[in-house]
Design a protein around this motif. Structure first.
Motif, PDB file in Angstrom:
ATOM      1  N   ALA A  65      -7.282  -2.623 -36.545  1.00 37.41           N
ATOM      2  CA  ALA A  65      -7.681  -2.868 -35.161  1.00 37.41           C
ATOM      3  C   ALA A  65      -7.863  -1.557 -34.404  1.00 37.41           C
ATOM      4  N   SER A  92      -3.445  -5.555 -37.872  1.00 37.66           N
ATOM      5  CA  SER A  92      -3.260  -5.365 -36.436  1.00 37.66           C
ATOM      6  C   SER A  92      -2.858  -3.944 -36.088  1.00 37.66           C
ATOM      7  N   LEU A 110      -9.123 -14.257 -34.501  1.00 33.43           N
ATOM      8  CA  LEU A 110      -7.866 -13.554 -34.680  1.00 33.43           C
ATOM      9  C   LEU A 110      -6.686 -14.428 -35.079  1.00 33.43           C
ATOM     10  N   LYS A 124     -13.869  -6.223 -33.377  1.00 39.80           N
ATOM     11  CA  LYS A 124     -12.872  -5.590 -34.228  1.00 39.80           C
ATOM     12  C   LYS A 124     -11.493  -5.678 -33.605  1.00 39.80           C
ATOM     13  N   LEU A 125     -11.392  -5.442 -32.273  1.00 40.80           N
ATOM     14  CA  LEU A 125     -10.101  -5.443 -31.614  1.00 40.80           C
ATOM     15  C   LEU A 125      -9.576  -6.851 -31.368  1.00 40.80           C
TER      16      LEU A 125
END
Lengths: 164, 128, 460
Positions: free
Chosen positions: C244, C240, C224, C214-215
């Motif tokens: 995130a 973001s 990403l 997820k991050l």
């Protein structure tokens, strides 16, 4: 549809009534046996899917006029669920409390108790039917696209095929 | 969790992973659906209990655990919704790009990269 | 208690109504902004209440905590909820000014707000999964906003990768129930402590993988750049700056709150992974030619700092992780929004964002970097402090390069059209917020310390 699938059309029309009855029975017996609003909604949506597949989107919506209101049905269902869940806030109780309290007297129709989780299940039923009808309607439009796309059979060979 | 369930979940996951690596986007979506079903099967398998339904049990009877059943039902609902969304996305992609093969999608990305080339060339000219 | 329930109800009902109407009309887009603003005010009120009087808890249906679903607002959840709501508000306003391009945009943003608020304010592991999926479904649909091939490809990659992450998350939730027999977070934490460190290790790794995906942390970062660079600027800011945050919150809540023994066992590995993320993101950002891709790699680098802080742990490390997550969310939202605009005001806002990312005063990033340095000193590791300095130097380098490329050089091909004033003013307001946070960081720092203290008592 280029060829009418007669058997599928007849079966779709015949199966519609029983699928609604099965759905209602799933909701009614859902408090003492297996069943809930979601399963009922999916059963009705299966009946609707048969309509869409056998008759195509426009003919299906002619045969069952309420399908045109599917988005409104969906939003009404969601708001009914949220309302049932959050209305105890008005009286200061925690959310999702049952209205006739556990242990208090409740009006019954046969073995079905009339309490707020029943409203929640009905809202859920409307939501699922609405969502799946909207989805079927959107995907049923694929028919017109496929004809002018003329997509060749997909070649999944690992070395890579070529478009003819 | 007994062997039958574990094998079933493993087979589902394997088939899903195989489909995920295909070129055709519809098969990729099918792979994702199989993988999410493998998770649901693992969820059910890890909560297997024997007993009566927990509606109004007798005091000394074993009662089957309702929580994994509720978890599995919720996971199925969520899987339905995400699968619907993915199908709509692939449909839109197919309509807009007129192809369902993702190496051709990658070719279009490469075109975008080459459009960035003049900017990079200017960077290199200014640095020297 | 009613505040906590109201803050969940408002965006949900409003989102349900908004998706049924045509969101391209300006009044509807602005009513979505108004709903988000109301939600923000309610969340700030909730945060003030939590900061002064302690956590607020509500169990659905009045059942005892193990039977009903626990909703709990504490300093950690409230902070993340406020920052995510703020980013969503700014991004929605950014798109409402010229008018949204898709009829579902306002409704989707409000439903995303409902999902995120529920996620940050729940105390039940499975309820977390449900709100997580609600928020992610809304963001998959949002990623395709704009309808161009780049956006559709970004949405497909985003959806596919995050569905795999959700699969791993669901398996970990199943494992948690198997080990502890409960789903309320407080009971799960006790159960994991009783079960011993090795039993929960695989489950903790599963949660870690899901939240790292997820991050966008180092080994799970591959999706990403395609997604952040391919989506529209407002959507990239939302992804973001708001979505995130799920990863950051999850790492702290599940890592330090529920699996503290496993976190301590893996501390070195986490710090090494975070360091790899910082270096990888920084070095690759220097080499990018496209602003949006550069910002995407910068995002990979910045979240590495959060992982390093979580890995070091302790009250200092966790407070630094919370503080830096908030600062990073605001930075990324500001930078992605400026990427699509032109004009001198925009250049100033970009400079503020760039200084914040690099950690130069008076921007908020300076205080964030300072707290991270303190973490490195508390860990007693000079290598960590050197790493943080190297990361900041790389950030300064690529941010300056991007400023030069985007705002300094006169580009005859792009023309001299300046973006409309309301959008520039919005971005300037966000930049002023970042500056204000840098000059007056006390309230946020106090909130971060309160959040970290929640876990200090448990890990003892």
């Amino acid at each position: 549809m280029s060829r009418p699938y007669v058997v599928a059309q007849v079966v779709a029309r015949l199966l519609w009534g029983p699928s609604v009855v099965v759905a209602i029975s799933l909701i009614v017996k859902g408090y003492t046996d297996v069943g809930d609003g979601f399963a009922a909604g999916v059963v009705v949506a299966l009946g609707l899917a048969l309509f869409y597949v056998a008759l195509g989107a426009s003919a299906a919506e002619l045969a069952l006029p309420f399908l045109r209101y599917a988005p409104r049905l969906m939003i009404t269902g969601l708001l009914l669920c949220l309302g049932t869940g959050f209305f105890p806030l008005l009286s200061g109780e925690p959310i999702f409390s049952h209205l006739p309290e556990p242990g208090a007297h409740v009006a019954t129709v046969g073995s079905l108790e009339l309490f707020t989780p029943l409203l929640f299940d009905l809202g859920l039923f409307l939501l699922v039917v609405g969502v799946l009808t909207v989805l079927l309607h959107q995907l049923a439009g694929l028919k017109g696209v496929a004809e002018d796309l003329a997509v060749p059979p997909v070649d999944d060979a690992p070395t890579g095929g070529r478009r003819p | 969790m007994n062997l039958a369930f574990a094998t079933g979940a493993a087979v589902l996951f394997g088939c899903g992973a195989y489909l995920l690596l295909h070129r055709d986007l519809f098969r990729v979506v099918g792979g994702i659906a199989l993988i999410s079903q493998a998770a649901t099967l693992t969820l059910i398998a890890s909560g297997l209990t024997r007993g009566r339904a927990p509606i109004s049990p007798e005091p000394n009877e074993p009662v089957s655990d309702p929580v994994p059943q509720a978890l599995a039902l919720t996971a199925l609902v969520i899987g339905l919704a995400t699968l619907a969304l993915l199908l709509a996305l692939v449909h839109r992609l197919t309509v807009v790009l007129r192809t369902a093969r993702h190496d051709e999608l990658a070719a279009q990305e490469a075109q975008h990269e080459s459009r960035l080339e003049p900017d990079r060339q200017r960077d290199r000219d200014e640095a020297t | 208690m009613t505040l906590l329930a109201t803050v969940l109800l408002v965006p949900w009902v409003a989102g349900a109504l908004l998706v049924g109407l045509d969101g391209r009309r300006r009044p509807l887009a602005w009513s979505a902004v108004a709903v988000l603003a109301v939600g923000l005010v309610l969340l700030v009120a909730l945060t003030v209440r939590v900061a002064s009087a302690g956590p607020v808890q509500l169990v659905t249906g009045g059942w005892p905590a193990g039977v009903g679903i626990v909703l709990r607002a504490d300093a950690l959840g409230a902070t993340f909820a406020v920052v995510s709501q703020l980013v969503l508000l700014v991004a929605a306003a950014h798109e409402a000014i010229p008018g949204p391009r898709a009829r579902s945009f306002p409704g989707l943003v409000v439903l995303l707000a409902a999902g995120l608020t529920g996620l940050f304010l729940t105390g039940d592991v499975f309820n977390f999964y449900v709100f997580f999926e609600v928020a992610m479904t809304a963001s998959y649909a949002l990623a395709a906003y704009g309808g161009r091939p780049r956006q559709l490809r970004a949405a497909l990659v985003f959806a596919a990768v995050n569905l795999l992450g959700s699969f791993i998350f669901l398996l970990s939730v199943a494992g948690t129930y198997r080990i502890t027999g409960s789903l309320a977070m407080a009971d799960v934490a006790d159960g994991v402590l009783r079960a011993g460190a090795n039993a929960g290790l695989l489950v903790a790794v599963g949660f870690f993988v899901a939240f790292s995906t997820k991050l966008g942390l180092f080994p799970f970062h591959f999706w990403l750049p395609t997604v952040y660079a391919g989506s529209r600027p407002a959507v990239a800011a939302i992804l973001s700056g708001a979505v995130a945050n799920i990863g950051g919150y999850g790492l702290i809540r599940f890592g330090a709150g529920i699996f503290p023994a496993q976190l301590r066992m893996a501390a070195t590995a986490l710090v090494v992974l975070g360091a790899a993320s910082i270096v990888y993101g920084g070095v690759l950002a220097v080499s990018r030619g496209d602003t949006a891709e550069l910002l995407a790699y910068s995002a990979i680098g910045q979240v590495g700092y959060v992982l390093v802080a979580v890995g070091v742990g302790g009250p200092v490390g966790l407070a630094a992780a919370v503080f830096y997550s908030v600062v990073n969310a605001l930075n990324k939202a500001l930078l992605f929004l400026t990427a699509g605009l032109r004009g001198p005001l925009v250049a100033g806002a970009f400079v503020v964002g760039a200084l914040s990312v690099a950690g130069v005063p008076p921007a908020a990033g300076f205080v964030g970097k300072l707290t991270l340095f303190r973490t490195g000193v508390a860990a007693g590791s000079p290598a960590l402090v050197v790493l943080l300095l190297v990361g900041s130097a790389l950030s300064l380098l690529y941010m300056f390069m991007n400023y030069q490329r985007q705002f300094w050089r006169s580009d005859p091909a792009a023309g001299t059209t300046v973006s409309p004033l309301p959008r520039r003013a919005l971005v300037a307001v966000l930049a002023l917020l970042v500056l204000a946070l840098g000059l007056w960081a006390e309230p946020l720092w106090q909130l971060s310390q309160q959040a970290a203290d929640l876990f200090a008592r448990e890990s003892g």
